[in-house]
Design an enzyme around this catalytic site. Structure first.
Site, PDB file in Angstrom:
ATOM      1  CE1 TYR A   1      -3.971   2.079   0.315  1.00 20.10           C
ATOM      2  CE2 TYR A   1      -2.802   3.189   2.091  1.00 20.10           C
ATOM      3  CZ  TYR A   1      -3.858   3.143   1.205  1.00 20.10           C
ATOM      4  OH  TYR A   1      -4.789   4.155   1.188  1.00 20.10           O
TER       5      TYR A   1
HETATM    6  N1  LIG Z   1     -10.316   5.065   4.156  1.00 24.71           N
HETATM    7  C1  LIG Z   1      -9.139   5.576   4.492  1.00 24.71           C
HETATM    8  O1  LIG Z   1      -8.763   5.630   5.672  1.00 24.71           O
HETATM    9  C2  LIG Z   1      -8.228   6.164   3.440  1.00 24.71           C
HETATM   10  C3  LIG Z   1      -7.241   7.092   3.852  1.00 24.71           C
HETATM   11  C4  LIG Z   1      -6.418   7.672   2.875  1.00 24.71           C
HETATM   12  C5  LIG Z   1      -6.596   7.341   1.537  1.00 24.71           C
HETATM   13  N2  LIG Z   1      -7.553   6.421   1.185  1.00 24.71           N
HETATM   14  C6  LIG Z   1      -7.716   6.138  -0.239  1.00 24.71           C
HETATM   15  O2  LIG Z   1      -8.984   6.623  -0.622  1.00 24.71           O
HETATM   16  C7  LIG Z   1      -9.420   5.945  -1.801  1.00 24.71           C
HETATM   17  C8  LIG Z   1     -10.896   5.552  -1.649  1.00 24.71           C
HETATM   18  O3  LIG Z   1     -10.992   4.577  -0.627  1.00 24.71           O
HETATM   19  P1  LIG Z   1     -12.225   4.467   0.374  1.00 24.71           P
HETATM   20  O4  LIG Z   1     -11.659   4.642   1.739  1.00 24.71           O
HETATM   21  O5  LIG Z   1     -13.344   5.313  -0.079  1.00 24.71           O
HETATM   22  O6  LIG Z   1     -12.526   2.886   0.261  1.00 24.71           O
HETATM   23  P2  LIG Z   1     -13.737   2.074  -0.416  1.00 24.71           P
HETATM   24  O7  LIG Z   1     -13.302   0.651  -0.289  1.00 24.71           O
HETATM   25  O8  LIG Z   1     -15.017   2.486   0.211  1.00 24.71           O
HETATM   26  O9  LIG Z   1     -13.723   2.536  -1.933  1.00 24.71           O
HETATM   27  C9  LIG Z   1     -12.810   2.047  -2.896  1.00 24.71           C
HETATM   28  C10 LIG Z   1     -13.564   1.816  -4.194  1.00 24.71           C
HETATM   29  O10 LIG Z   1     -12.600   1.445  -5.205  1.00 24.71           O
HETATM   30  C11 LIG Z   1     -13.174   0.383  -5.966  1.00 24.71           C
HETATM   31  N3  LIG Z   1     -12.119  -0.414  -6.602  1.00 24.71           N
HETATM   32  C12 LIG Z   1     -11.226  -1.226  -5.988  1.00 24.71           C
HETATM   33  N4  LIG Z   1     -10.440  -1.833  -6.897  1.00 24.71           N
HETATM   34  C13 LIG Z   1     -10.853  -1.391  -8.125  1.00 24.71           C
HETATM   35  C14 LIG Z   1     -10.438  -1.667  -9.458  1.00 24.71           C
HETATM   36  N5  LIG Z   1      -9.451  -2.534  -9.722  1.00 24.71           N
HETATM   37  N6  LIG Z   1     -11.073  -1.035 -10.480  1.00 24.71           N
HETATM   38  C15 LIG Z   1     -12.090  -0.173 -10.228  1.00 24.71           C
HETATM   39  N7  LIG Z   1     -12.528   0.116  -8.984  1.00 24.71           N
HETATM   40  C16 LIG Z   1     -11.914  -0.486  -7.945  1.00 24.71           C
HETATM   41  C17 LIG Z   1     -13.948  -0.438  -4.925  1.00 24.71           C
HETATM   42  O11 LIG Z   1     -14.910  -1.291  -5.549  1.00 24.71           O
HETATM   43  C18 LIG Z   1     -14.578   0.667  -4.098  1.00 24.71           C
HETATM   44  O12 LIG Z   1     -15.839   1.074  -4.617  1.00 24.71           O
HETATM   45  C19 LIG Z   1      -8.462   4.763  -1.971  1.00 24.71           C
HETATM   46  O13 LIG Z   1      -7.543   5.059  -2.998  1.00 24.71           O
HETATM   47  C20 LIG Z   1      -7.750   4.682  -0.640  1.00 24.71           C
HETATM   48  O14 LIG Z   1      -6.451   4.143  -0.768  1.00 24.71           O
HETATM   49  C21 LIG Z   1      -8.372   5.832   2.110  1.00 24.71           C
END
Ligand SMILES: NC(=O)c1ccc[n+]([C@@H]2O[C@H](COP(=O)([O-])OP(=O)(O)OC[C@H]3O[C@@H](n4cnc5c(N)ncnc54)[C@H](O)[C@@H]3O)[C@@H](O)[C@H]2O)c1
Length: 281
Positions: free
Chosen positions: A171
């Site tokens: 990650y």
């Molecule tokens: N939640 C946290 O604490 C956090 C913190 C910092 C950054 N992020 C980043 O934020 C972004 C959104 O994450 P989130 O927290 O909303 O999680 P989430 O799991 O709710 O959303 C992620 C989405 O990406 C989609 N996805 C995954 N693999 C895919 C692929 N190969 N092709 C197309 N779609 C795909 C999933 O189906 C899901 O709808 C991510 O990039 C994550 O790394 C999350």
């Protein structure tokens, strides 16, 4: 009270729009008047969100869901081509889709996985989605923006400490790659009218990223991504490129341009590079 941002006439792609912060950002862009294509692996989730947004916007043709895997070259090419075919243009790309370390954790293992124990195929897949997938989407989307002499790329990475946290080798590597990529893209895009910036929530955020049962106390709310993405996607941020914005630091009581100044720093680590160079001299 923050001013209204108008994105009427703009077309956006939001990856990972079926869930969490992607759904918040797609909804925020729709609210501001943009047409949005949501790209996600989760076709059912896209369908549900699409029905909700369509109802909210009077059943106008403002959103369509594209089931695609951003880790695949042909899916990314198709997602961009289908968006342009449907809405006639493409102005904004939000590279938000991402996966956590789950794919690299061996079956039955609990807790954080160390790099020498990681499932190699899972490790590669995390890089393929979080880093390469964002590149592929940008690779196919950017020529449309350059042709229109205006565009926005917003990459969702993560906090710097998360990039270096034990247990997050895939990650961290994927998100630091996208962070450095943003700094490079911003330089390569100079004078095109297209900008590239990073947007992060600013800490662990309450989404499906954390499994059911994970303690939710103290997590940030995904809604805080709405105000910064609206401004970053708009003409108000013309010329602002190569920065990282922390949504948690965005003060919605200020005019958006002021809130943006307070929530931003250069993307990646130019300060470190400059310090190392100065020491060498
Ligand atoms: N939640 C946290 O604490 C956090 C913190 C910092 C950054 N992020 C980043 O934020 C972004 C959104 O994450 P989130 O927290 O909303 O999680 P989430 O799991 O709710 O959303 C992620 C989405 O990406 C989609 N996805 C995954 N693999 C895919 C692929 N190969 N092709 C197309 N779609 C795909 C999933 O189906 C899901 O709808 C991510 O990039 C994550 O790394 C999350």
């Amino acid at each position: 009270m923050a001013e209204r941002i108008d994105l009427t006439g703009k077309v956006a792609i939001v990856t990972g729009a079926a869930s969490g912060m992607g759904a918040v950002m797609a909804s925020a862009l729709l609210e501001a008047g943009a047409q949005v294509a949501g790209v996600d692996l989760d076709a059912a989730g896209l369908e549900r969100k699409g029905a909700e947004w369509s109802r909210r916007h009077g059943n106008r043709d403002v959103f369509f869901g594209l089931a695609a895997d951003i880790g695949l070259i042909e899916d990314c090419r198709r997602a961009v081509a289908d968006t342009v075919a449907r809405f006639g243009r493409l102005d904004i790309l939000v590279n938000n889709a991402g996966v956590n370390m789950g794919l690299a954790i061996p079956k039955g293992a609990t807790g954080r996985v160390r790099f020498w124990e990681a499932v190699p195929e899972g490790w590669l897949r995390i890089l393929q989605i979080n880093a390469t997938g964002a590149f592929l989407m940008a690779r196919f989307a950017t020529p449309h923006m350059i042709a229109g002499k205006w565009g926005r790329i917003v990459n969702v990475t993560t906090s710097y400490d998360t990039m270096m946290a034990p247990g997050l080798s895939a990650y961290g590597a994927s998100k630091s790659s996208l962070e450095a990529g943003t700094a490079i893209w911003a330089k390569e895009l100079a004078d095109t009218g297209v900008t590239a910036n990073v947007l992060v929530p600013g800490g662990p955020t309450d989404t499906a990223f954390f499994p059911p049962g994970f303690p939710r106390d103290g997590l940030l709310k995904p809604d805080l991504m709405g105000p910064p993405i609206r401004w970053l996607a708009s003409e108000q941020s013309d010329g602002v490129s190569g920065y990282r914005f922390i949504a948690r630091d965005w003060d919605t009581s200020l005019p958006a341009a002021e809130a943006a100044m307070k929530a931003r720093a250069p993307a990646a680590w130019p300060g470190l590079a400059a310090a190392a160079e100065a020491q060498r001299k």
